[in-house]
Design a protein around this motif. Structure first.
Motif, PDB file in Angstrom:
ATOM      1  N   ASP A  88     127.231 -22.573  44.150  1.00 51.83           N
ATOM      2  CA  ASP A  88     128.012 -22.821  45.364  1.00 51.83           C
ATOM      3  C   ASP A  88     129.002 -21.697  45.636  1.00 51.83           C
ATOM      4  N   LYS A  91     127.084 -18.773  46.971  1.00 56.07           N
ATOM      5  CA  LYS A  91     126.713 -19.058  48.361  1.00 56.07           C
ATOM      6  C   LYS A  91     127.859 -18.699  49.310  1.00 56.07           C
ATOM      7  N   SER A 246     116.595 -19.379  47.200  1.00 55.53           N
ATOM      8  CA  SER A 246     117.525 -20.323  47.825  1.00 55.53           C
ATOM      9  C   SER A 246     118.784 -19.602  48.289  1.00 55.53           C
ATOM     10  N   GLU A 250     120.291 -18.800  52.271  1.00 54.47           N
ATOM     11  CA  GLU A 250     121.619 -19.130  52.780  1.00 54.47           C
ATOM     12  C   GLU A 250     122.025 -18.115  53.846  1.00 54.47           C
ATOM     13  N   GLU A 253     119.997 -18.814  57.101  1.00 54.01           N
ATOM     14  CA  GLU A 253     120.471 -20.005  57.809  1.00 54.01           C
ATOM     15  C   GLU A 253     121.762 -19.723  58.563  1.00 54.01           C
TER      16      GLU A 253
END
Length: 259
Positions: A88, A91, A246, A250, A253
């Protein structure tokens, strides 16, 4: 889901193997092994004994135990793996990293045909975008591995690659930093990979890391046929590949959401 055992060494690596035992190393055997190593490299023309006499040479005690503990760590699923990676937080950082090195990432993408967000994803997982570069010295690491008999031939081969790299680039081997497994820089390359896919001289210059990651992935994309396959060759773990992709997504997106 079945338990998945993964080695939590976040560097460009091989799967750990061998028959290392979690016992105290034998000092006499270690001394003999180091003497053998010195004889080999002195015969190759390296001033190896001088390196061993350098005050910065410092054996990594019980290095075998560090490897075996890492290999025994069991990850239940991807969500647990993300927690271990501090996913997290990574990210939250990736978009700023992409903006800071936008021109370098775009140039690498154009040169090597690897999506820039995938390059960033690798650097995020490996070193949190350059925050971590290791606290060990690779010379000390590989000598210690050989001395304790942990993956001795691998350690010897990497040590030779390391000495070639520092010689070719006029570097002081004791000024380098690595993980306890001998992986270096923000891209976490082992010496073998440095000599084949590293771009530039300075290991701690981020644009060099960006281009080196892209060059490596490009090489293995050609072999495997996919970016995913190339990422797996960077670190042969399905969880690792999933984490990189993944994290890379990020960026996609967020970018799509701001158009």
């Amino acid at each position: 889901m079945a338990k998945i055992t993964t080695i939590l060494l976040l560097f460009f690596t091989f799967v750990l193997s061998g028959n290392a035992q979690a016992t105290d190393p034998d000092p006499a055997a270690m001394k003999k092994n180091i003497e053998e190593l010195a004889k080999y490299f002195e015969g190759k023309g390296y001033a190896f004994n001088e390196m061993l006499e350098d005050p910065r040479y410092e054996p990594v005690e019980n290095i075998t135990l560090k490897f075996t503990r890492a290999a025994e760590r069991v990850i239940e699923d991807f969500s647990e793996y993300q927690q271990v990676l501090n996913y997290d937080h990574k990210k939250m950082l990736i978009n700023d990293f992409m903006k800071q090195y936008e021109s370098d990432l775009e140039s690498a993408e154009k040169e090597y045909g690897i999506p820039k967000n995938v390059i960033a994803g690798i650097l995020g997982v490996e070193s949190e975008f350059g925050k971590y570069s290791g606290t060990y010295n690779p010379f000390n690491v590989y000598v210690s591995m050989y001395a304790e008999g942990h993956r001795a031939e691998f350690a010897k081969a990497q040590l030779e690659e390391l000495l070639i790299f520092v010689k070719n680039n006029d570097l002081d081997v004791f000024e380098l930093r690595s993980s306890y497994a001998g992986a270096m820089s923000y891209a976490q390359f082992i010496p073998y990979s440095l000599n084949r896919w590293w771009v530039g001289k300075d290991l701690y210059h981020m644009p060099n890391n960006i281009n080196s990651v892209a060059k490596y992935l490009s090489h293995f994309k050609e072999i495997t046929g996919t970016v995913e396959g190339a990422i797996y060759r960077y670190n042969p773990s399905d969880l690792y590949t999933q984490a990189v992709l993944s994290l890379a997504n990020e960026v996609t997106e967020v970018t799509e959401g701001t158009k």
